[in-house]
Design a protein around this motif. Structure first.
Motif, PDB file in Angstrom:
ATOM      1  N   GLU A 133      -8.643  -8.913  20.359  1.00  0.00           N
ATOM      2  CA  GLU A 133      -7.791  -9.180  19.193  1.00  0.00           C
ATOM      3  C   GLU A 133      -8.563  -9.931  18.112  1.00  0.00           C
ATOM      4  N   GLU A 134      -9.388 -10.879  18.516  1.00  0.00           N
ATOM      5  CA  GLU A 134     -10.180 -11.632  17.541  1.00  0.00           C
ATOM      6  C   GLU A 134     -11.173 -10.725  16.830  1.00  0.00           C
ATOM      7  N   ALA A 135     -11.749  -9.782  17.566  1.00  0.00           N
ATOM      8  CA  ALA A 135     -12.694  -8.853  16.950  1.00  0.00           C
ATOM      9  C   ALA A 135     -11.985  -7.932  15.961  1.00  0.00           C
ATOM     10  N   GLN A 136     -10.772  -7.538  16.279  1.00  0.00           N
ATOM     11  CA  GLN A 136     -10.031  -6.640  15.393  1.00  0.00           C
ATOM     12  C   GLN A 136      -9.388  -7.365  14.218  1.00  0.00           C
ATOM     13  N   ARG A 137      -9.189  -8.675  14.348  1.00  0.00           N
ATOM     14  CA  ARG A 137      -8.521  -9.439  13.289  1.00  0.00           C
ATOM     15  C   ARG A 137      -9.257  -9.348  11.967  1.00  0.00           C
ATOM     16  N   ALA A 138     -10.557  -9.475  11.985  1.00  0.00           N
ATOM     17  CA  ALA A 138     -11.339  -9.415  10.745  1.00  0.00           C
ATOM     18  C   ALA A 138     -11.210  -8.045  10.089  1.00  0.00           C
ATOM     19  N   ARG A 139     -11.231  -7.000  10.900  1.00  0.00           N
ATOM     20  CA  ARG A 139     -11.076  -5.648  10.334  1.00  0.00           C
ATOM     21  C   ARG A 139      -9.677  -5.438   9.770  1.00  0.00           C
ATOM     22  N   ARG A 140      -8.681  -5.941  10.458  1.00  0.00           N
ATOM     23  CA  ARG A 140      -7.306  -5.793   9.964  1.00  0.00           C
ATOM     24  C   ARG A 140      -7.115  -6.502   8.632  1.00  0.00           C
ATOM     25  N   VAL A 141      -7.625  -7.727   8.544  1.00  0.00           N
ATOM     26  CA  VAL A 141      -7.467  -8.499   7.315  1.00  0.00           C
ATOM     27  C   VAL A 141      -8.221  -7.828   6.167  1.00  0.00           C
ATOM     28  N   ARG A 142      -9.418  -7.364   6.417  1.00  0.00           N
ATOM     29  CA  ARG A 142     -10.192  -6.691   5.372  1.00  0.00           C
ATOM     30  C   ARG A 142      -9.485  -5.418   4.903  1.00  0.00           C
ATOM     31  N   LEU A 143      -8.953  -4.639   5.828  1.00  0.00           N
ATOM     32  CA  LEU A 143      -8.218  -3.432   5.468  1.00  0.00           C
ATOM     33  C   LEU A 143      -6.954  -3.772   4.688  1.00  0.00           C
ATOM     34  N   PHE A 144      -6.246  -4.795   5.114  1.00  0.00           N
ATOM     35  CA  PHE A 144      -5.026  -5.198   4.412  1.00  0.00           C
ATOM     36  C   PHE A 144      -5.343  -5.665   2.997  1.00  0.00           C
ATOM     37  N   ARG A 145      -6.414  -6.450   2.849  1.00  0.00           N
ATOM     38  CA  ARG A 145      -6.826  -6.891   1.505  1.00  0.00           C
ATOM     39  C   ARG A 145      -7.129  -5.704   0.613  1.00  0.00           C
ATOM     40  N   THR A 146      -7.893  -4.763   1.148  1.00  0.00           N
ATOM     41  CA  THR A 146      -8.294  -3.602   0.359  1.00  0.00           C
ATOM     42  C   THR A 146      -7.085  -2.778  -0.060  1.00  0.00           C
ATOM     43  N   LEU A 147      -6.216  -2.479   0.868  1.00  0.00           N
ATOM     44  CA  LEU A 147      -5.052  -1.656   0.554  1.00  0.00           C
ATOM     45  C   LEU A 147      -4.091  -2.348  -0.401  1.00  0.00           C
ATOM     46  N   THR A 148      -3.886  -3.638  -0.216  1.00  0.00           N
ATOM     47  CA  THR A 148      -2.977  -4.371  -1.097  1.00  0.00           C
ATOM     48  C   THR A 148      -3.548  -4.469  -2.507  1.00  0.00           C
ATOM     49  N   THR A 149      -4.831  -4.759  -2.620  1.00  0.00           N
ATOM     50  CA  THR A 149      -5.454  -4.841  -3.939  1.00  0.00           C
ATOM     51  C   THR A 149      -5.453  -3.480  -4.628  1.00  0.00           C
ATOM     52  N   ALA A 150      -5.742  -2.433  -3.885  1.00  0.00           N
ATOM     53  CA  ALA A 150      -5.724  -1.093  -4.461  1.00  0.00           C
ATOM     54  C   ALA A 150      -4.318  -0.708  -4.899  1.00  0.00           C
ATOM     55  N   SER A 151      -3.328  -1.063  -4.138  1.00  0.00           N
ATOM     56  CA  SER A 151      -1.946  -0.775  -4.517  1.00  0.00           C
ATOM     57  C   SER A 151      -1.553  -1.535  -5.768  1.00  0.00           C
ATOM     58  N   ALA A 152      -1.960  -2.795  -5.844  1.00  0.00           N
ATOM     59  CA  ALA A 152      -1.653  -3.583  -7.046  1.00  0.00           C
ATOM     60  C   ALA A 152      -2.349  -2.994  -8.271  1.00  0.00           C
ATOM     61  N   MET A 153      -3.601  -2.572  -8.106  1.00  0.00           N
ATOM     62  CA  MET A 153      -4.311  -1.952  -9.236  1.00  0.00           C
ATOM     63  C   MET A 153      -3.617  -0.665  -9.652  1.00  0.00           C
ATOM     64  N   GLY A 154      -3.182   0.134  -8.696  1.00  0.00           N
ATOM     65  CA  GLY A 154      -2.470   1.361  -9.027  1.00  0.00           C
ATOM     66  C   GLY A 154      -1.180   1.097  -9.786  1.00  0.00           C
ATOM     67  N   LEU A 155      -0.440   0.080  -9.373  1.00  0.00           N
ATOM     68  CA  LEU A 155       0.780  -0.291 -10.101  1.00  0.00           C
ATOM     69  C   LEU A 155       0.480  -0.758 -11.520  1.00  0.00           C
ATOM     70  N   VAL A 156      -0.567  -1.548 -11.646  1.00  0.00           N
ATOM     71  CA  VAL A 156      -0.934  -2.035 -12.982  1.00  0.00           C
ATOM     72  C   VAL A 156      -1.370  -0.878 -13.875  1.00  0.00           C
ATOM     73  N   ILE A 157      -2.115   0.049 -13.334  1.00  0.00           N
ATOM     74  CA  ILE A 157      -2.535   1.212 -14.124  1.00  0.00           C
ATOM     75  C   ILE A 157      -1.311   2.022 -14.554  1.00  0.00           C
ATOM     76  N   LEU A 158      -0.354   2.191 -13.667  1.00  0.00           N
ATOM     77  CA  LEU A 158       0.870   2.899 -14.051  1.00  0.00           C
ATOM     78  C   LEU A 158       1.666   2.117 -15.078  1.00  0.00           C
ATOM     79  N   LEU A 159       1.656   0.802 -14.976  1.00  0.00           N
ATOM     80  CA  LEU A 159       2.388  -0.034 -15.916  1.00  0.00           C
ATOM     81  C   LEU A 159       1.761  -0.022 -17.305  1.00  0.00           C
ATOM     82  N   LEU A 160       0.431  -0.067 -17.334  1.00  0.00           N
ATOM     83  CA  LEU A 160      -0.254  -0.120 -18.626  1.00  0.00           C
ATOM     84  C   LEU A 160      -0.480   1.290 -19.091  1.00  0.00           C
TER      85      LEU A 160
END
Length: 160
Positions: A133-160
């Motif tokens: 679980e500890e080994a997978q935690r870093a990968r999960r957090v990195r994936l979550f950061r990437t997906l959340t940031t990409a989703s926020a950028m996509g929303l901002v692009i649609l907004l602007l």
């Protein structure tokens, strides 16, 4: 101007969401380590004096968090299995960890050598699972950061 404020709000929400997820993953990891330390403590205790569970729980140092109600219930004199079932739904542990702990704490109705053997087996399986679980935690957090940031950028692009 209103669009820029909206874009800032979207990014602030995304960063808060990332922060909350990282905090949850750290809490999950800390709770797992606490229970692993407790299993090691119990295994050593069963090999030594074999004091009552309330005394063992009082002597074990827990730093609080979601695991604290379990140790409070043990100090109050509840059986380990019953105390774990009472707080089971509030603990941030995966299903496999939950099953290992449930089996270990339910084994306290047998003899001392059987309990020590069951706790030792639970400790070994739990430590392997926690390491994975500890080994997978870093990968999960990195994936979550990437997906959340990409989703926020996509929303901002649609907004602007």
């Amino acid at each position: 101007m209103l669009r820029y404020v909206g874009a800032m709000c979207i990014f602030m929400f995304a960063f808060y969401f990332i922060y909350a997820y990282e905090k949850y993953q750290k809490q999950k990891n800390a709770c797992g380590k606490t229970f692993l330390d407790f299993l090691i403590f119990l295994e050593n205790e069963m090999g030594g004096l074999g004091r009552p569970m309330a005394v063992c729980a009082r002597d074990f140092s827990c730093d609080g968090g979601p695991c604290a109600p379990f140790f409070s219930a043990l100090e109050a004199g509840n059986a380990p299995g019953a105390a774990y079932r009472a707080v089971q739904k509030d603990l941030p542990l995966c299903g496999e960890m939950d099953g290992i702990l449930m089996a270990a704490f339910d084994s306290f109705s047998g003899g001392r050598s059987a309990v020590r053997r069951a706790v030792g087996d639970a400790r070994a399986r739990f430590s392997r699972l926690l390491a994975g679980e500890e080994a997978q935690r870093a990968r999960r957090v990195r994936l979550f950061r990437t997906l959340t940031t990409a989703s926020a950028m996509g929303l901002v692009i649609l907004l602007l």
